[in-house]
Design a protein around this motif. Sequence first.
Motif, short mmCIF file in Angstrom:
data_model
loop_
_atom_site.label_atom_id
_atom_site.label_comp_id
_atom_site.label_asym_id
_atom_site.label_seq_id
_atom_site.Cartn_x
_atom_site.Cartn_y
_atom_site.Cartn_z
N CYS A 94 0.84 -1.20 0.00
CA CYS A 94 0.00 0.00 0.00
C CYS A 94 0.87 1.24 0.00
CB CYS A 94 -0.90 0.02 1.23
SG CYS A 94 -2.03 -1.38 1.34
N CYS A 152 -3.83 0.21 -2.57
CA CYS A 152 -3.30 -1.06 -2.08
C CYS A 152 -3.38 -2.06 -3.22
CB CYS A 152 -4.12 -1.60 -0.90
SG CYS A 152 -3.71 -0.83 0.67
N ARG A 158 -6.86 -1.77 -5.28
CA ARG A 158 -7.92 -1.01 -4.61
C ARG A 158 -7.42 0.40 -4.36
NH1 ARG A 158 -9.01 -0.89 1.16
NH2 ARG A 158 -7.35 -2.44 1.28
N LEU A 176 -7.49 4.03 -2.72
CA LEU A 176 -7.88 4.55 -1.42
C LEU A 176 -8.00 6.06 -1.47
CD1 LEU A 176 -5.22 2.50 0.61
CD2 LEU A 176 -7.61 1.87 0.20
N GLN A 214 -5.59 8.66 3.35
CA GLN A 214 -5.05 7.45 3.95
C GLN A 214 -3.53 7.39 3.79
OE1 GLN A 214 -7.55 4.13 3.52
NE2 GLN A 214 -6.05 2.70 4.37
#
Length: 117
Positions: A23, A82, A100, A102, A106
């Motif tokens: 990530c 991530c 994914r 984000l 984050q």
Amino acid sequence: MILLAAATLAALPSLAQAAETRCGWISNPTPRNWWLDDRDKTWVIMTQGPDDQEPEGMDLIPDISEKEYVRTNGNYGYACACLSVETDGDERITSIISFRQLKLSQCRNDKALKFKG
């Protein structure tokens, strides 16, 4: 026969690479150039040029500009994401299993990541 089957099954995990979750900041600064900066290092996903090797699963990365995204060069820039990946253990992502995106906050709030922009 049973011992041979057991020995074969025991060897299988060493033959397969384990997926890693990575990530951080995913960057696409120019055409066909992609990197992921996570808490450990900068991972090369793909670079333009003679060594251009698109990793398996590159098509799983959607147009990152459709969600939270920072433009840095026309239609190019970076986002927070991530990815489940396989790597060469050194610096290159060799396969993308999942992606994914984000919220930018984050990555910005993750003290282990170098702040971008």
